[in-house]
Design an enzyme around this catalytic site. Structure first.
Site, PDB file in Angstrom:
ATOM      1  N   GLY A   1       0.832  -1.206   0.000  1.00 22.11           N
ATOM      2  CA  GLY A   1       0.000   0.000   0.000  1.00 22.11           C
ATOM      3  C   GLY A   1       0.864   1.251   0.000  1.00 22.11           C
ATOM      4  O   GLY A   1       1.938   1.282   0.594  1.00 22.11           O
TER       5      GLY A   1
ATOM      6  N   ARG B   1       0.469  -5.406  -6.452  1.00 21.84           N
ATOM      7  CA  ARG B   1       0.589  -6.725  -5.827  1.00 21.84           C
ATOM      8  C   ARG B   1       1.146  -7.670  -6.892  1.00 21.84           C
ATOM      9  O   ARG B   1       0.813  -7.565  -8.062  1.00 21.84           O
ATOM     10  CB  ARG B   1      -0.786  -7.236  -5.380  1.00 21.84           C
ATOM     11  CG  ARG B   1      -1.548  -6.261  -4.479  1.00 21.84           C
ATOM     12  CD  ARG B   1      -1.048  -6.274  -3.059  1.00 21.84           C
ATOM     13  NE  ARG B   1      -1.711  -5.277  -2.230  1.00 21.84           N
ATOM     14  CZ  ARG B   1      -1.302  -4.921  -1.035  1.00 21.84           C
ATOM     15  NH1 ARG B   1      -0.221  -5.470  -0.510  1.00 21.84           N
ATOM     16  NH2 ARG B   1      -1.944  -4.014  -0.335  1.00 21.84           N
TER      17      ARG B   1
ATOM     18  N   ASP C   1       5.271  -4.950   5.942  1.00 21.06           N
ATOM     19  CA  ASP C   1       5.803  -6.278   6.291  1.00 21.06           C
ATOM     20  C   ASP C   1       5.701  -7.289   5.151  1.00 21.06           C
ATOM     21  O   ASP C   1       6.570  -8.135   4.993  1.00 21.06           O
ATOM     22  CB  ASP C   1       5.150  -6.822   7.576  1.00 21.06           C
ATOM     23  CG  ASP C   1       3.646  -6.872   7.504  1.00 21.06           C
ATOM     24  OD1 ASP C   1       3.081  -6.488   6.459  1.00 21.06           O
ATOM     25  OD2 ASP C   1       3.028  -7.287   8.494  1.00 21.06           O
TER      26      ASP C   1
ATOM     27  N   THR D   1       4.186   2.680   5.766  1.00 15.33           N
ATOM     28  CA  THR D   1       2.822   2.215   6.004  1.00 15.33           C
ATOM     29  C   THR D   1       2.165   3.125   7.026  1.00 15.33           C
ATOM     30  O   THR D   1       2.777   3.435   8.052  1.00 15.33           O
ATOM     31  CB  THR D   1       2.778   0.750   6.498  1.00 15.33           C
ATOM     32  OG1 THR D   1       1.469   0.464   7.000  1.00 15.33           O
ATOM     33  CG2 THR D   1       3.778   0.494   7.606  1.00 15.33           C
TER      34      THR D   1
ATOM     35  N   ASP E   1      -0.142   2.501   9.044  1.00 14.56           N
ATOM     36  CA  ASP E   1      -0.605   1.814  10.262  1.00 14.56           C
ATOM     37  C   ASP E   1       0.391   1.850  11.415  1.00 14.56           C
ATOM     38  O   ASP E   1       0.040   1.559  12.555  1.00 14.56           O
ATOM     39  CB  ASP E   1      -0.944   0.345   9.950  1.00 14.56           C
ATOM     40  CG  ASP E   1      -2.231   0.219   9.151  1.00 14.56           C
ATOM     41  OD1 ASP E   1      -3.063   1.137   9.237  1.00 14.56           O
ATOM     42  OD2 ASP E   1      -2.396  -0.781   8.444  1.00 14.56           O
TER      43      ASP E   1
ATOM     44  N   ASP F   1       2.737  -0.199  12.116  1.00 14.72           N
ATOM     45  CA  ASP F   1       2.662  -1.536  12.729  1.00 14.72           C
ATOM     46  C   ASP F   1       3.907  -2.389  12.495  1.00 14.72           C
ATOM     47  O   ASP F   1       3.829  -3.609  12.465  1.00 14.72           O
ATOM     48  CB  ASP F   1       1.433  -2.278  12.194  1.00 14.72           C
ATOM     49  CG  ASP F   1       1.457  -2.445  10.685  1.00 14.72           C
ATOM     50  OD1 ASP F   1       2.316  -1.823  10.019  1.00 14.72           O
ATOM     51  OD2 ASP F   1       0.604  -3.183  10.160  1.00 14.72           O
TER      52      ASP F   1
ATOM     53  N   ARG G   1      -6.491  -2.432  10.910  1.00 11.90           N
ATOM     54  CA  ARG G   1      -7.118  -3.754  11.013  1.00 11.90           C
ATOM     55  C   ARG G   1      -6.550  -4.545  12.189  1.00 11.90           C
ATOM     56  O   ARG G   1      -7.269  -5.218  12.912  1.00 11.90           O
ATOM     57  CB  ARG G   1      -6.904  -4.531   9.704  1.00 11.90           C
ATOM     58  CG  ARG G   1      -7.727  -5.807   9.583  1.00 11.90           C
ATOM     59  CD  ARG G   1      -7.612  -6.427   8.210  1.00 11.90           C
ATOM     60  NE  ARG G   1      -6.244  -6.756   7.854  1.00 11.90           N
ATOM     61  CZ  ARG G   1      -5.546  -6.141   6.898  1.00 11.90           C
ATOM     62  NH1 ARG G   1      -6.082  -5.151   6.213  1.00 11.90           N
ATOM     63  NH2 ARG G   1      -4.306  -6.493   6.621  1.00 11.90           N
TER      64      ARG G   1
END
Length: 328
Positions: free
Chosen positions: A15, A76, A107, A130, A132, A134, A176
């Protein structure tokens, strides 16, 4: 592969996030400063398989530091998940003389890079991009700060409507598996309640909190919900649940979606991307590989990619405590 690096390939994968272009610019210009060649790889691993490469110099990254998204595009690639696909990618790199890679992504992108390095010994350094936030091994990932500012700005606008009409708004944000955006933006925007994946606060607590808000004289409320919240209900089901049990509230839902990933990167993300890009190229030139550039205690660090993708980021308990106090 191995030995002296003479040409570095840079690509973005997974993303997109604000700050990726600033990181591309930093990698390209650091290569120019060190007088080594740099090749832009378009469309991530799929472009690597297809040989979609373009030489980049210091001037080819003019005026991109302020742009969101990624000029190198992202895609992708199911083919790269196969041995045959990775062999094609390796052959394309060899044909182009690329002997080191900088991958900007999350990741999933790093996992692919690690497998590729193990199979073909291509030196690889990762830059975490990213929203997020994360990824283990860095306090901040590229795009997180910009996403927070975007979310807070939108919630501020929603609050204007909420207070004008005495409404309760459920605002769903990205996250998420982690609640970093929800927690930070919720505190920053003064949300009455914040629901995140790390903590199952339960529906009863939510109702009690909203009852207290109403009793204390609040005429409108904002509840920030991470998309992976553990209450087991999506944001529309939450709205219906509250309306059923607290009919005094007129509820609305706003799903912020992909607007959180867009927009011009914040100054923080631009500076972070610039620092990370320099470190990534320097690490490759020093013969290092399979490491991710991060920032910890405002110092640029290197963490093994294997740790970065296996480790878990922790939610800020202190910020959760602050959030509880602020919702009084």
């Amino acid at each position: 592969m191995g030995g002296k690096i003479t040409k570095i390939g840079v690509f973005t994968s997974g993303g997109d996030s604000p700050g990726m272009n600033a990181a591309i610019r930093s990698v390209v210009r650091t290569c120019a400063y060190m007088k080594i060649d740099c090749m832009g790889i378009y469309r991530g691993y799929q472009g690597m398989i297809e040989g979609d490469f373009k030489p980049m110099d210091a001037r080819s990254v003019n005026n991109i530091i302020n742009k969101g998204g990624t000029i190198l595009k992202s895609a992708r690639s199911m083919e790269f998940q196969t041995k045959e696909g990775r062999k094609k990618a390796y052959d394309q790199l060899q044909a182009a003389g690329i002997d080191g890679l900088v991958v900007i992504g999350g990741d999933g992108s790093f996992t692919g890079a690690l497998i590729f390095h193990k199979e073909y010994n291509v030196p690889i350094i990762g830059i975490p991009g990213t929203i997020d936030n994360d990824i283990f091994g860095t306090t901040y990932t590229l795009g997180f700060d910009t996403a927070l500012n975007t979310v807070v700005e939108v919630i501020d606008k929603i609050r204007d409507t909420a207070s004008s009409h005495n409404r309760l708004f459920f605002v769903e944000v990205m996250g998420r598996d982690v609640g970093h955006i929800a927690l930070n933006a919720g505190v920053g925007a003064g949300a009455e309640e914040i629901l995140i994946p790390e903590e199952n606060l339960g529906l009863e607590r939510l109702l009690e909190s909203l009852k207290r808000s109403k009793a204390s004289g609040k005429s409108s409320s904002i509840v920030v919900v991470a998309e992976g919240d553990k209450t087991g209900k999506n944001v529309f089901e939450l709205k219906e649940y509250v309306e059923t049990h607290l009919p005094i509230y007129d509820c609305r839902v706003s799903v912020l979606g992909h607007m959180q990933r867009g927009g011009s990167p914040s100054c923080f993300d631009r500076v972070l991307a610039s620092r990370m890009g320099v470190k990534a190229v320097e690490a490759l030139m020093e013969g290092k590989t399979s490491l991710m550039v991060g920032i910890q205690d405002n110092k640029i660090t290197l963490t093994p990619i294997s740790k970065a993708i296996k480790g878990h980021t922790k939610i800020d308990k202190e910020l959760m405590r602050v959030s509880d106090i602020m919702t009084v």
